[in-house]
Write a protein that holds these residues in place. Structure first.
Motif, PDB file in Angstrom:
ATOM      1  N   HIS A 102       4.066  28.043  14.723  1.00 21.25           N
ATOM      2  CA  HIS A 102       4.740  27.369  16.132  1.00 21.25           C
ATOM      3  C   HIS A 102       6.354  26.683  15.206  1.00 21.25           C
ATOM      4  O   HIS A 102       6.502  26.329  13.756  1.00 21.25           O
ATOM      5  N   CYS A 103       7.837  27.003  16.265  1.00 17.36           N
ATOM      6  CA  CYS A 103       8.829  26.830  15.281  1.00 17.36           C
ATOM      7  C   CYS A 103       9.821  26.432  16.282  1.00 17.36           C
ATOM      8  O   CYS A 103      10.767  27.452  17.136  1.00 17.36           O
ATOM      9  N   GLY A 104       9.795  25.004  16.272  1.00 19.86           N
ATOM     10  CA  GLY A 104      10.225  24.553  17.756  1.00 19.86           C
ATOM     11  C   GLY A 104      10.140  24.964  19.328  1.00 19.86           C
ATOM     12  O   GLY A 104       9.364  25.512  19.396  1.00 19.86           O
ATOM     13  N   GLY A 105      10.831  24.870  20.073  1.00 19.75           N
ATOM     14  CA  GLY A 105      10.052  25.053  21.488  1.00 19.75           C
ATOM     15  C   GLY A 105      11.801  25.241  22.428  1.00 19.75           C
ATOM     16  O   GLY A 105      12.820  24.616  21.829  1.00 19.75           O
ATOM     17  N   VAL A 123      18.597  21.926  32.882  1.00 18.76           N
ATOM     18  CA  VAL A 123      19.044  21.681  31.805  1.00 18.76           C
ATOM     19  C   VAL A 123      17.725  22.378  31.372  1.00 18.76           C
ATOM     20  O   VAL A 123      16.270  21.715  30.828  1.00 18.76           O
ATOM     21  N   VAL A 124      18.006  23.257  30.139  1.00 19.97           N
ATOM     22  CA  VAL A 124      17.275  23.976  29.360  1.00 19.97           C
ATOM     23  C   VAL A 124      17.490  23.897  27.878  1.00 19.97           C
ATOM     24  O   VAL A 124      18.921  23.443  27.301  1.00 19.97           O
ATOM     25  N   GLY A 125      16.932  22.576  27.724  1.00 16.70           N
ATOM     26  CA  GLY A 125      16.894  22.214  26.106  1.00 16.70           C
ATOM     27  C   GLY A 125      16.252  23.273  24.758  1.00 16.70           C
ATOM     28  O   GLY A 125      14.966  23.803  25.196  1.00 16.70           O
ATOM     29  N   LEU A 126      16.839  23.479  23.324  1.00 16.96           N
ATOM     30  CA  LEU A 126      16.036  24.385  22.438  1.00 16.96           C
ATOM     31  C   LEU A 126      16.161  23.524  21.093  1.00 16.96           C
ATOM     32  O   LEU A 126      17.511  22.916  20.553  1.00 16.96           O
ATOM     33  N   THR A 127      15.307  22.985  20.528  1.00 20.34           N
ATOM     34  CA  THR A 127      14.662  22.396  19.536  1.00 20.34           C
ATOM     35  C   THR A 127      14.395  23.876  18.205  1.00 20.34           C
ATOM     36  O   THR A 127      13.477  24.008  18.943  1.00 20.34           O
ATOM     37  N   LEU A 128      15.114  23.598  17.474  1.00 20.12           N
ATOM     38  CA  LEU A 128      15.116  24.523  15.844  1.00 20.12           C
ATOM     39  C   LEU A 128      14.996  23.829  15.050  1.00 20.12           C
ATOM     40  O   LEU A 128      16.519  24.161  14.413  1.00 20.12           O
ATOM     41  N   PRO A 129      13.278  24.386  13.969  1.00 19.86           N
ATOM     42  CA  PRO A 129      13.892  23.319  12.591  1.00 19.86           C
ATOM     43  C   PRO A 129      14.314  24.752  12.075  1.00 19.86           C
ATOM     44  O   PRO A 129      13.756  25.773  12.248  1.00 19.86           O
TER      45      PRO A 129
END
Length: 236
Positions: A102-105, A123-129
């Motif tokens: 799992h790497c964000g989403g 709204v579509v949000g992206l979070t990526l570590p």
């Protein structure tokens, strides 16, 4: 490109700086009536945050396709920039997996939960570590970060630009030719099809999705259809 700005790409438009949370900023701008196509982002040292604003002209149930569409676009973008051995897969609920971890989403928000209503905004949000949260990533082998998966040379600004452009291309395809190509691409990237999966209080075999990307989950008695709207958020 500096941290906490808004970015746009043709036919998107340049914006102003965001706050710390790109999704909150995008929702605020959407509720104030900004044009569709706004991309808000925040590039921190340890993670990339971004959000795209949509103004659908179809009912929410159909417009939810923007979540898997943005997921496919992200895979296309990272696939073009990362080394070829880096594998990117997508969870039905918006999770992003890199090399199996799992790497964000992605998350999706709208101003209505009625699947028959046309949203005023989405709204579509992206979070990526980018780097692990701790110095002991081995303690959480099911979670990872971009830079420790062979992607240290991937530039976050370039990845963000590529994601936005691939998203625009997929939207054009979806509008012109329908969802068939998107379904085919997403299915090839989907994680867990054919495996036992739990969604809410239902556990069964994940058979795939219907035309609106609702999950088909087969238990011992029947096949359940779990609409994608079940993961919709209405507030950041």
């Amino acid at each position: 490109m500096t941290e906490a700005e808004e970015l746009t790409f043709p036919p998107l438009m340049w914006g102003e700086e965001t706050g710390d949370n790109a999704v909150e900023h995008a929702v605020m701008r959407a509720t104030l009536g900004c044009d569709a196509g706004l991309v808000a982002y925040n590039l921190g040292a340890s993670r990339l945050q971004a959000a795209l604003v949509f103004a659908p002209d179809v009912p929410l149930g159909k417009a939810m396709a923007m979540l898997p569409l943005c997921g496919v676009s992200f895979q296309n973008a990272l696939g073009a920039l990362a080394p070829p051995e880096v594998a990117v897969h997508l969870g039905w609920d918006g999770r992003i997996l890199v090399n199996g971890a799992h790497c964000g989403g992605l998350r999706i928000l709208a101003d209505t939960r009625d699947p028959e209503a046309i949203p005023g905004w989405m709204v579509v949000g992206l979070t990526l570590p980018l780097i692990p949260e701790t110095d002991r990533p081995g303690d959480t082998p099911d979670r990872t970060a971009l830079y420790i998966e062979g992607c240290a040379d991937v530039s976050p600004p370039r990845l963000l630009e590529a994601w936005a452009r691939h998203t625009l291309n997929w939207i054009a395809s979806w509008e012109d030719d329908g969802a068939r190509a998107l379904h085919a691409e997403w299915r090839g990237l989907a994680q867990g099809i054919g495996e036992e999966t739990t969604s809410g209080d239902i556990t069964g075999t994940f058979l795939g999705v219907d035309e609106d990307f609702g999950m088909l989950l087969r238990d011992a008695q029947t096949t359940h259809l779990i609409p994608l709207t079940t993961i919709l958020e209405t507030t950041p």
